[in-house]
Design a protein around this motif. Structure first.
Motif, PDB file in Angstrom:
ATOM      1  N   TYR A 164       8.364 -41.140  11.180  1.00  0.00           N
ATOM      2  CA  TYR A 164       7.572 -42.473  11.004  1.00  0.00           C
ATOM      3  C   TYR A 164       5.936 -42.363  10.966  1.00  0.00           C
ATOM      4  O   TYR A 164       5.632 -41.382  11.385  1.00  0.00           O
ATOM      5  N   GLY A 165       5.364 -43.594  10.460  1.00  0.00           N
ATOM      6  CA  GLY A 165       4.123 -43.478  10.236  1.00  0.00           C
ATOM      7  C   GLY A 165       3.197 -44.158  11.386  1.00  0.00           C
ATOM      8  O   GLY A 165       2.030 -44.213  11.204  1.00  0.00           O
ATOM      9  N   MET A 166       3.752 -44.847  12.450  1.00  0.00           N
ATOM     10  CA  MET A 166       3.193 -45.736  13.286  1.00  0.00           C
ATOM     11  C   MET A 166       3.385 -45.235  14.785  1.00  0.00           C
ATOM     12  O   MET A 166       4.499 -45.176  15.348  1.00  0.00           O
ATOM     13  N   PRO A 167       2.077 -44.887  15.224  1.00  0.00           N
ATOM     14  CA  PRO A 167       0.880 -44.745  14.825  1.00  0.00           C
ATOM     15  C   PRO A 167       0.601 -43.311  14.242  1.00  0.00           C
ATOM     16  O   PRO A 167       1.391 -42.394  14.320  1.00  0.00           O
ATOM     17  N   SER A 168      -0.533 -43.178  13.638  1.00  0.00           N
ATOM     18  CA  SER A 168      -0.844 -41.892  12.816  1.00  0.00           C
ATOM     19  C   SER A 168      -1.230 -40.957  13.932  1.00  0.00           C
ATOM     20  O   SER A 168      -2.051 -41.089  14.808  1.00  0.00           O
ATOM     21  N   SER A 169      -0.483 -39.950  13.956  1.00  0.00           N
ATOM     22  CA  SER A 169      -0.620 -38.670  15.011  1.00  0.00           C
ATOM     23  C   SER A 169      -1.905 -38.073  14.454  1.00  0.00           C
ATOM     24  O   SER A 169      -2.546 -37.790  15.579  1.00  0.00           O
ATOM     25  N   HIS A 170      -2.384 -37.806  13.383  1.00  0.00           N
ATOM     26  CA  HIS A 170      -3.981 -37.243  13.224  1.00  0.00           C
ATOM     27  C   HIS A 170      -4.844 -38.267  13.595  1.00  0.00           C
ATOM     28  O   HIS A 170      -5.771 -37.620  14.344  1.00  0.00           O
ATOM     29  N   ALA A 171      -4.822 -39.518  13.558  1.00  0.00           N
ATOM     30  CA  ALA A 171      -5.908 -40.113  14.036  1.00  0.00           C
ATOM     31  C   ALA A 171      -5.940 -40.371  15.422  1.00  0.00           C
ATOM     32  O   ALA A 171      -6.863 -40.120  16.222  1.00  0.00           O
ATOM     33  N   GLN A 172      -4.904 -40.292  16.292  1.00  0.00           N
ATOM     34  CA  GLN A 172      -4.715 -40.294  17.790  1.00  0.00           C
ATOM     35  C   GLN A 172      -5.225 -39.126  18.132  1.00  0.00           C
ATOM     36  O   GLN A 172      -5.762 -38.831  19.294  1.00  0.00           O
ATOM     37  N   PHE A 173      -4.818 -37.839  17.683  1.00  0.00           N
ATOM     38  CA  PHE A 173      -5.149 -36.489  18.054  1.00  0.00           C
ATOM     39  C   PHE A 173      -6.964 -36.451  18.102  1.00  0.00           C
ATOM     40  O   PHE A 173      -7.306 -36.125  18.979  1.00  0.00           O
ATOM     41  N   VAL A 174      -7.219 -36.662  16.959  1.00  0.00           N
ATOM     42  CA  VAL A 174      -8.737 -36.468  16.540  1.00  0.00           C
ATOM     43  C   VAL A 174      -9.559 -37.603  17.666  1.00  0.00           C
ATOM     44  O   VAL A 174     -10.638 -37.168  18.088  1.00  0.00           O
ATOM     45  N   VAL A 175      -9.124 -38.679  17.858  1.00  0.00           N
ATOM     46  CA  VAL A 175      -9.760 -39.725  18.540  1.00  0.00           C
ATOM     47  C   VAL A 175      -9.671 -39.379  19.933  1.00  0.00           C
ATOM     48  O   VAL A 175     -10.685 -39.567  20.903  1.00  0.00           O
ATOM     49  N   PHE A 176      -8.522 -38.809  20.379  1.00  0.00           N
ATOM     50  CA  PHE A 176      -8.374 -38.203  21.877  1.00  0.00           C
ATOM     51  C   PHE A 176      -9.575 -37.288  22.054  1.00  0.00           C
ATOM     52  O   PHE A 176     -10.134 -37.333  23.296  1.00  0.00           O
ATOM     53  N   TRP A 177      -9.424 -36.366  21.084  1.00  0.00           N
ATOM     54  CA  TRP A 177     -10.491 -34.909  21.375  1.00  0.00           C
ATOM     55  C   TRP A 177     -11.709 -35.729  21.405  1.00  0.00           C
ATOM     56  O   TRP A 177     -12.622 -35.168  22.233  1.00  0.00           O
ATOM     57  N   ALA A 178     -12.085 -36.538  20.594  1.00  0.00           N
ATOM     58  CA  ALA A 178     -13.496 -37.177  20.660  1.00  0.00           C
ATOM     59  C   ALA A 178     -13.920 -37.829  21.738  1.00  0.00           C
ATOM     60  O   ALA A 178     -15.260 -37.674  22.312  1.00  0.00           O
ATOM     61  N   VAL A 179     -13.008 -38.650  21.914  1.00  0.00           N
ATOM     62  CA  VAL A 179     -13.289 -39.520  23.329  1.00  0.00           C
ATOM     63  C   VAL A 179     -13.455 -38.716  24.578  1.00  0.00           C
ATOM     64  O   VAL A 179     -14.397 -38.713  25.453  1.00  0.00           O
ATOM     65  N   ALA A 180     -12.437 -37.750  24.665  1.00  0.00           N
ATOM     66  CA  ALA A 180     -12.424 -36.925  26.051  1.00  0.00           C
ATOM     67  C   ALA A 180     -13.652 -35.924  25.900  1.00  0.00           C
ATOM     68  O   ALA A 180     -14.103 -36.016  27.029  1.00  0.00           O
ATOM     69  N   GLY A 181     -13.945 -35.445  24.780  1.00  0.00           N
ATOM     70  CA  GLY A 181     -14.952 -34.721  24.886  1.00  0.00           C
ATOM     71  C   GLY A 181     -16.515 -35.226  24.976  1.00  0.00           C
ATOM     72  O   GLY A 181     -17.085 -34.434  25.871  1.00  0.00           O
ATOM     73  N   SER A 182     -16.383 -36.723  24.710  1.00  0.00           N
ATOM     74  CA  SER A 182     -17.625 -37.467  24.967  1.00  0.00           C
ATOM     75  C   SER A 182     -17.789 -37.712  26.074  1.00  0.00           C
ATOM     76  O   SER A 182     -18.805 -37.768  26.611  1.00  0.00           O
ATOM     77  N   LEU A 183     -16.711 -37.945  26.861  1.00  0.00           N
ATOM     78  CA  LEU A 183     -16.600 -38.296  28.236  1.00  0.00           C
ATOM     79  C   LEU A 183     -17.207 -37.318  29.359  1.00  0.00           C
ATOM     80  O   LEU A 183     -17.947 -37.384  30.098  1.00  0.00           O
ATOM     81  N   PHE A 184     -16.556 -36.100  28.745  1.00  0.00           N
ATOM     82  CA  PHE A 184     -17.232 -34.863  29.542  1.00  0.00           C
ATOM     83  C   PHE A 184     -18.591 -34.812  29.488  1.00  0.00           C
ATOM     84  O   PHE A 184     -19.269 -34.442  30.489  1.00  0.00           O
ATOM     85  N   LEU A 185     -19.102 -34.700  28.305  1.00  0.00           N
ATOM     86  CA  LEU A 185     -20.548 -34.390  27.841  1.00  0.00           C
ATOM     87  C   LEU A 185     -21.476 -35.331  28.587  1.00  0.00           C
ATOM     88  O   LEU A 185     -22.355 -35.000  29.193  1.00  0.00           O
ATOM     89  N   LEU A 186     -20.920 -36.916  28.536  1.00  0.00           N
ATOM     90  CA  LEU A 186     -21.868 -37.589  28.956  1.00  0.00           C
ATOM     91  C   LEU A 186     -21.769 -38.037  30.538  1.00  0.00           C
ATOM     92  O   LEU A 186     -22.523 -38.764  30.972  1.00  0.00           O
ATOM     93  N   VAL A 187     -20.488 -38.083  31.006  1.00  0.00           N
ATOM     94  CA  VAL A 187     -20.325 -38.350  32.368  1.00  0.00           C
ATOM     95  C   VAL A 187     -20.090 -37.188  33.213  1.00  0.00           C
ATOM     96  O   VAL A 187     -20.826 -37.258  34.519  1.00  0.00           O
ATOM     97  N   ARG A 188     -19.346 -36.170  33.027  1.00  0.00           N
ATOM     98  CA  ARG A 188     -18.877 -35.315  33.858  1.00  0.00           C
ATOM     99  C   ARG A 188     -20.049 -33.887  34.040  1.00  0.00           C
ATOM    100  O   ARG A 188     -19.977 -33.314  34.878  1.00  0.00           O
ATOM    101  N   HIS A 189     -20.461 -33.490  32.767  1.00  0.00           N
ATOM    102  CA  HIS A 189     -21.241 -32.322  32.451  1.00  0.00           C
ATOM    103  C   HIS A 189     -22.366 -32.659  33.109  1.00  0.00           C
ATOM    104  O   HIS A 189     -23.281 -33.312  32.545  1.00  0.00           O
ATOM    105  N   ARG A 190     -22.749 -31.958  34.130  1.00  0.00           N
ATOM    106  CA  ARG A 190     -24.300 -32.132  34.765  1.00  0.00           C
ATOM    107  C   ARG A 190     -24.902 -30.728  35.005  1.00  0.00           C
ATOM    108  O   ARG A 190     -24.990 -30.179  35.776  1.00  0.00           O
ATOM    109  N   PRO A 191     -25.251 -30.015  33.678  1.00  0.00           N
ATOM    110  CA  PRO A 191     -25.809 -28.756  33.990  1.00  0.00           C
ATOM    111  C   PRO A 191     -27.085 -28.495  34.659  1.00  0.00           C
ATOM    112  O   PRO A 191     -27.841 -29.565  34.361  1.00  0.00           O
ATOM    113  N   SER A 192     -27.310 -27.542  35.555  1.00  0.00           N
ATOM    114  CA  SER A 192     -28.689 -27.375  35.942  1.00  0.00           C
ATOM    115  C   SER A 192     -29.354 -26.092  35.984  1.00  0.00           C
ATOM    116  O   SER A 192     -28.457 -25.209  35.685  1.00  0.00           O
TER     117      SER A 192
END
Length: 301
Positions: free
Chosen positions: A93-121
């Motif tokens: 089946y084609g709904m929803p696109s697995s490729h789109a879901q995969f890469v958007v999860f990666w981009a959103v989760a990675g962005s949230l880590f870098l911008l919210v959780r990652h606090r290097p000192s």
């Protein structure tokens, strides 16, 4: 004899149909391999860093794939059949696109880590200590002349002035200390934006190749974004409730040397500072050995 030959099957995991006469179609075929490449990156980071955050993100990625499989079985919408290329492309089946879901999860989760959780000192024993050691070889004098603070990591201006006043050796030492600074907020925003652009390109490629409709891709993007935010909340609760710390004390985690440093340290920086301190100590010992060996050599003569 020829009738007894078993026909070969195609492994569709990386099998992508595209138009070889269309450069955009060729590019889209490579973009379709991004999820497989990300799996290789996950495996490499897990083996090389043993970081709990990488393990959690990969677990969330797998959970997102499970959600995609469940949604496809629930909705049961067919893939598009608009032209010959699409008639050969994709199974299931084609709904929803697995490729789109995969890469958007990666981009959103990675962005949230870098911008919210990652606090290097900058750790107290890291660049400052290295800066003090480098000061003995000329960096401190050059940095002082440049108006820098003694013991602090030099800026790019300090590097330039170090070259003018202390020569190439001082500039090289200054550049090393400068380049070890962790990513600032602007750099993390830029990397996050680049990840989102890559995700958008992968999602677009699925429509361009005819594997999904626009609606299926948008649904995949929405599902990936929701899963990314939800998983970030789950991992936040794991940290706040102490469950992650408890898990890291388990014998299996200790045996695999799983650690949780990347939240406060840069991946490249963590081991490099230890090496830099050890390297400076080795150079200092070598200089002392040469100073002690000089007079003895003179007496033998």
């Amino acid at each position: 004899m020829a009738d007894d030959v078993t026909p070969l099957a195609s492994l569709s995991l990386t099998h992508v149909y595209y138009n070889p006469d269309d450069p955009l179609s060729h590019l889209s075929a490579f973009l379709a391999l991004v999820p497989q490449a990300l799996c290789v990156v996950y495996a490499t980071l897990l083996w090389s860093t043993r970081e709990a955050e990488v393990l959690l993100m990969f677990a969330g990625q797998l959970a997102c794939e499970a959600v995609n499989l469940a949604l496809k079985r629930l909705i049961k919408e067919e893939r598009p059949r608009q032209h010959d290329l699409a008639s050969h492309a994709g199974r299931g089946y084609g709904m929803p696109s697995s490729h789109a879901q995969f890469v958007v999860f990666w981009a959103v989760a990675g962005s949230l880590f870098l911008l919210v959780r990652h606090r290097p000192s900058l750790p107290p024993g890291g660049p400052r200590r290295a800066g003090r050691s480098l000061g003995k070889t000329g960096l401190g004098r050059a940095g002082g002349a440049a108006g820098g603070v003694e013991g602090a990591a030099p800026s790019l201006t300090d590097v330039r002035r170090a070259y003018c006043e202390g020569g190439l050796a001082a500039a090289t030492a200054s550049m090393e200390a400068y380049s070890h600074a962790p990513w600032n907020v602007a750099q993390r925003v830029l990397v996050s934006a680049a990840a989102l652009v890559v995700a958008a390109l992968v999602a677009w490629s699925r429509v361009y190749l005819g594997y999904h409709t626009v609606r299926q891709v948008l649904a995949g993007c929405a599902a990936g974004a929701v899963c990314g935010v939800a998983w970030f909340a789950v991992t936040h609760l794991l940290r706040e409730t102490g469950m992650l710390a408890w898990g890291l004390e388990m014998p299996l985690a200790r045996w695999f040397r799983v650690r949780d440093l990347v939240v406060e340290e840069d991946l490249c920086q963590a081991g490099w500072e230890k090496w830099e301190v050890r390297r400076q100590e080795g150079l200092e010992k070598e200089r002392k050995r040469e100073r002690m060996g000089g007079p003895k050599a003179g007496k033998r003569e």
